[in-house]
Design a protein around this motif. Structure first.
Motif, short mmCIF file in Angstrom:
data_model
loop_
_atom_site.label_atom_id
_atom_site.label_comp_id
_atom_site.label_asym_id
_atom_site.label_seq_id
_atom_site.Cartn_x
_atom_site.Cartn_y
_atom_site.Cartn_z
N ALA A 99 90.73 28.96 1.25
CA ALA A 99 89.90 29.73 0.25
C ALA A 99 91.00 30.35 -0.69
O ALA A 99 91.78 30.94 -0.43
N LEU A 100 90.27 30.33 -2.02
CA LEU A 100 91.17 30.83 -3.19
C LEU A 100 90.44 31.73 -3.82
O LEU A 100 89.06 31.98 -3.98
N GLY A 101 90.98 32.60 -4.51
CA GLY A 101 90.79 33.85 -5.30
C GLY A 101 89.94 33.53 -6.49
O GLY A 101 90.37 33.97 -7.69
N LEU A 102 88.76 32.68 -6.52
CA LEU A 102 88.11 32.30 -7.61
C LEU A 102 86.82 32.25 -7.19
O LEU A 102 86.55 31.55 -6.26
N HIS A 103 85.54 32.88 -7.62
CA HIS A 103 84.26 33.20 -6.90
C HIS A 103 83.14 32.96 -7.86
O HIS A 103 83.11 33.08 -9.11
N VAL A 129 71.47 30.05 -14.56
CA VAL A 129 72.87 29.46 -14.41
C VAL A 129 73.61 29.96 -15.69
O VAL A 129 73.34 29.79 -16.71
N ILE A 130 74.81 30.62 -15.22
CA ILE A 130 75.58 31.25 -16.35
C ILE A 130 77.17 30.78 -16.05
O ILE A 130 77.61 30.60 -14.91
N ASP A 131 77.71 30.38 -17.21
CA ASP A 131 78.86 29.67 -17.18
C ASP A 131 79.06 28.57 -16.78
O ASP A 131 78.44 27.63 -17.18
N ALA A 132 79.95 28.07 -15.49
CA ALA A 132 80.19 26.64 -15.30
C ALA A 132 78.67 26.00 -14.86
O ALA A 132 78.12 26.60 -13.94
N GLY A 133 78.37 25.05 -15.69
CA GLY A 133 77.16 24.06 -15.24
C GLY A 133 76.13 24.65 -16.11
O GLY A 133 75.13 23.96 -15.93
N ALA A 134 76.17 25.44 -16.67
CA ALA A 134 74.90 26.15 -17.67
C ALA A 134 74.80 25.02 -18.71
O ALA A 134 75.43 24.70 -19.28
N GLY A 135 73.33 24.78 -18.68
CA GLY A 135 72.80 23.90 -19.53
C GLY A 135 72.85 22.40 -19.13
O GLY A 135 72.29 21.62 -19.73
N ASP A 136 73.42 22.13 -18.03
CA ASP A 136 73.65 20.74 -17.73
C ASP A 136 72.85 20.25 -16.70
O ASP A 136 73.11 20.48 -15.34
N ASP A 168 63.78 31.04 10.66
CA ASP A 168 62.51 31.30 10.71
C ASP A 168 61.93 32.57 9.54
O ASP A 168 61.44 33.59 10.18
N VAL A 169 62.40 32.54 8.41
CA VAL A 169 62.26 33.23 7.44
C VAL A 169 61.20 32.73 6.39
O VAL A 169 61.37 31.58 5.85
N LYS A 170 60.29 33.44 6.15
CA LYS A 170 59.00 33.18 5.13
C LYS A 170 59.51 33.69 4.02
O LYS A 170 59.93 35.19 3.74
N VAL A 171 59.86 33.18 2.80
CA VAL A 171 60.08 33.94 1.41
C VAL A 171 59.02 33.52 0.41
O VAL A 171 58.94 32.45 0.19
N PRO A 172 58.21 34.49 -0.02
CA PRO A 172 56.83 34.32 -1.03
C PRO A 172 57.49 33.80 -2.24
O PRO A 172 57.04 32.80 -2.98
N GLY A 173 58.44 34.24 -2.82
CA GLY A 173 59.21 33.64 -4.21
C GLY A 173 60.58 34.26 -4.28
O GLY A 173 61.03 35.07 -3.59
N LEU A 174 61.34 33.31 -5.13
CA LEU A 174 62.94 33.77 -5.05
C LEU A 174 63.19 33.91 -6.76
O LEU A 174 62.65 32.92 -7.67
N ALA A 175 64.11 34.54 -7.04
CA ALA A 175 64.87 34.66 -8.35
C ALA A 175 66.35 34.68 -8.23
O ALA A 175 66.79 35.57 -7.17
N LEU A 176 67.15 33.58 -8.71
CA LEU A 176 68.26 33.42 -8.47
C LEU A 176 69.15 33.63 -9.85
O LEU A 176 68.77 32.91 -10.68
N ARG A 177 70.20 34.18 -9.91
CA ARG A 177 70.82 34.37 -11.08
C ARG A 177 72.51 34.10 -10.35
O ARG A 177 73.13 34.43 -9.74
N CYS A 178 73.06 32.79 -10.94
CA CYS A 178 73.99 32.17 -10.51
C CYS A 178 75.31 32.15 -11.62
O CYS A 178 75.25 31.64 -12.78
N ARG A 179 76.47 33.10 -11.51
CA ARG A 179 77.30 33.31 -12.37
C ARG A 179 78.51 32.53 -11.61
O ARG A 179 79.25 32.89 -10.86
N ASN A 180 78.55 31.33 -12.28
CA ASN A 180 79.64 30.30 -11.63
C ASN A 180 81.06 30.42 -12.46
O ASN A 180 81.02 30.15 -13.49
N ALA A 181 82.02 30.68 -11.46
CA ALA A 181 83.35 30.80 -12.31
C ALA A 181 83.93 29.36 -11.79
O ALA A 181 85.12 28.89 -12.13
N ILE A 182 83.47 28.57 -10.51
CA ILE A 182 84.49 27.50 -9.93
C ILE A 182 83.99 26.31 -10.62
O ILE A 182 82.81 25.99 -10.66
N PRO A 183 85.17 25.62 -11.32
CA PRO A 183 84.68 24.51 -11.91
C PRO A 183 83.96 23.42 -11.33
O PRO A 183 84.40 23.39 -10.13
N HIS A 184 83.14 22.69 -11.58
CA HIS A 184 82.56 21.56 -10.97
C HIS A 184 83.19 20.14 -11.04
O HIS A 184 83.80 20.05 -12.08
#
Length: 291
Positions: A24-28, A44-51, A75-91
């Motif tokens: 594991a490396l110190g980039l998150h 999606v923010i930063d790496a991969g945003a818009g692609d 066995d978890v039921k989730v009605p809805g989700l909102a994700l905010r992904c701040r990506n620093a790891i290059p793809h």
């Protein structure tokens, strides 16, 4: 409730440990997960945003897929989700971006279930890629030895020697893990297999206790030479560094070059044009969940 998942990048193989070693490396990447009344929203923010072809914002998003996978298991039921992904790891650079996304999704599933991460989390994450090196490193932190027993993925975490200071040289070019894997032969000479066994065994000792042995411990005959056509510039840089005594390897499927140093810098006189060179400390913690 909103949960924040922080997951580190990883490097796999580390020269001699093909599909076995990870660190594991110190980039998150940082993913905020909020339960909503219905639907799915992914930002999606930063790496991969818009692609959209590489990082979709629907149910096919890798974090979402892994989260759903974990929720079915738990066995978890989730009605809805909102994700905010701040990506620093290059793809597609050999720094475990896909494994980090999967680990983040699995960790989010555990958070929604109100459960601590256990051994099954590695199984859930590794099933996405078919091997556990990157996923185990991002999940557990430190240096990992990963293996498979039948259909069960397992890993043992080790603590790298504190003198080791990894440096990565990241090019702008991307590579395909699938394409790089297709270049590997189905069979290798017995002498190369014996060479790999000796170097990988030495690596466990070198990474934890004897950094002075890292140069020999990172020698490889199983994968890097066969893949050179995919990343010729990276292969050249790796060899230039090794010619100066640096324990340099191709990170994962490339094209990033990883140098295991004790100084945090690369030697002068090596041409790193086209590469972004950065010291990345070892992440000793692995994935983290906060509320």
């Amino acid at each position: 409730m909103k949960y924040t998942i922080t997951v580190p990048a990883s490097t796999a193989n580390v020269g001699s440990g093909f599909d076995t070693f990870g660190m594991a490396l110190g980039l998150h990447d940082v993913i905020d997960v909020t339960v909503t009344e219905s639907g799915l929203h992914v930002e999606v923010i930063d790496a991969g945003a818009g692609d959209m072809s590489a990082v979709p914002t629907d149910e096919s998003h890798l974090v979402v897929r892994a989260l759903r996978h974990a929720c079915r298991y738990l066995d978890v039921k989730v009605p809805g989700l909102a994700l905010r992904c701040r990506n620093a790891i290059p793809h597609s650079r050999g720094l475990g971006s896909s494994a980090a996304a999967v680990v983040a999704g699995v960790a989010a599933g555990y958070a929604l279930a109100g459960k601590d991460i256990d051994d099954a989390a590695l199984q859930l994450a590794a099933e996405f890629e078919g091997h556990a090196d990157n996923a185990a490193a991002s999940l557990l932190g430190g240096f990992v030895v990963a293996w498979q027993s039948g259909s069960t993925f397992r890993a043992q975490r080790l603590r790298p020697h504190p003198a080791i200071r990894p440096v990565v040289a990241v090019p702008k070019e991307r590579s395909s893990t699938a394409e790089a894997r297709d270049l590997l032969p189905e069979h290798v000479p017995h002498v190369d297999a014996a060479f790999a066994a000796s170097r990988s065994a030495l690596m466990v000792h070198a990474i934890t206790s004897r950094p002075d042995l890292l140069f020999e411990a990172t020698e490889d005959r199983l994968h890097q030479d066969y893949r050179e056509s995919v990343f010729p510039a990276s292969a050249w840089l790796m060899r230039a560094l090794r010619a100066r005594g640096v324990a340099a390897v191709i990170s994962g499927a490339g094209p990033t070059v990883l140098a295991l140093t004790t100084t945090g810098i690369l030697p002068e006189g090596v041409d790193v044009t086209g590469f972004e060179v950065t010291e990345l400390p070892v992440d000793f913690t692995g994935v983290r969940i906060s509320v």
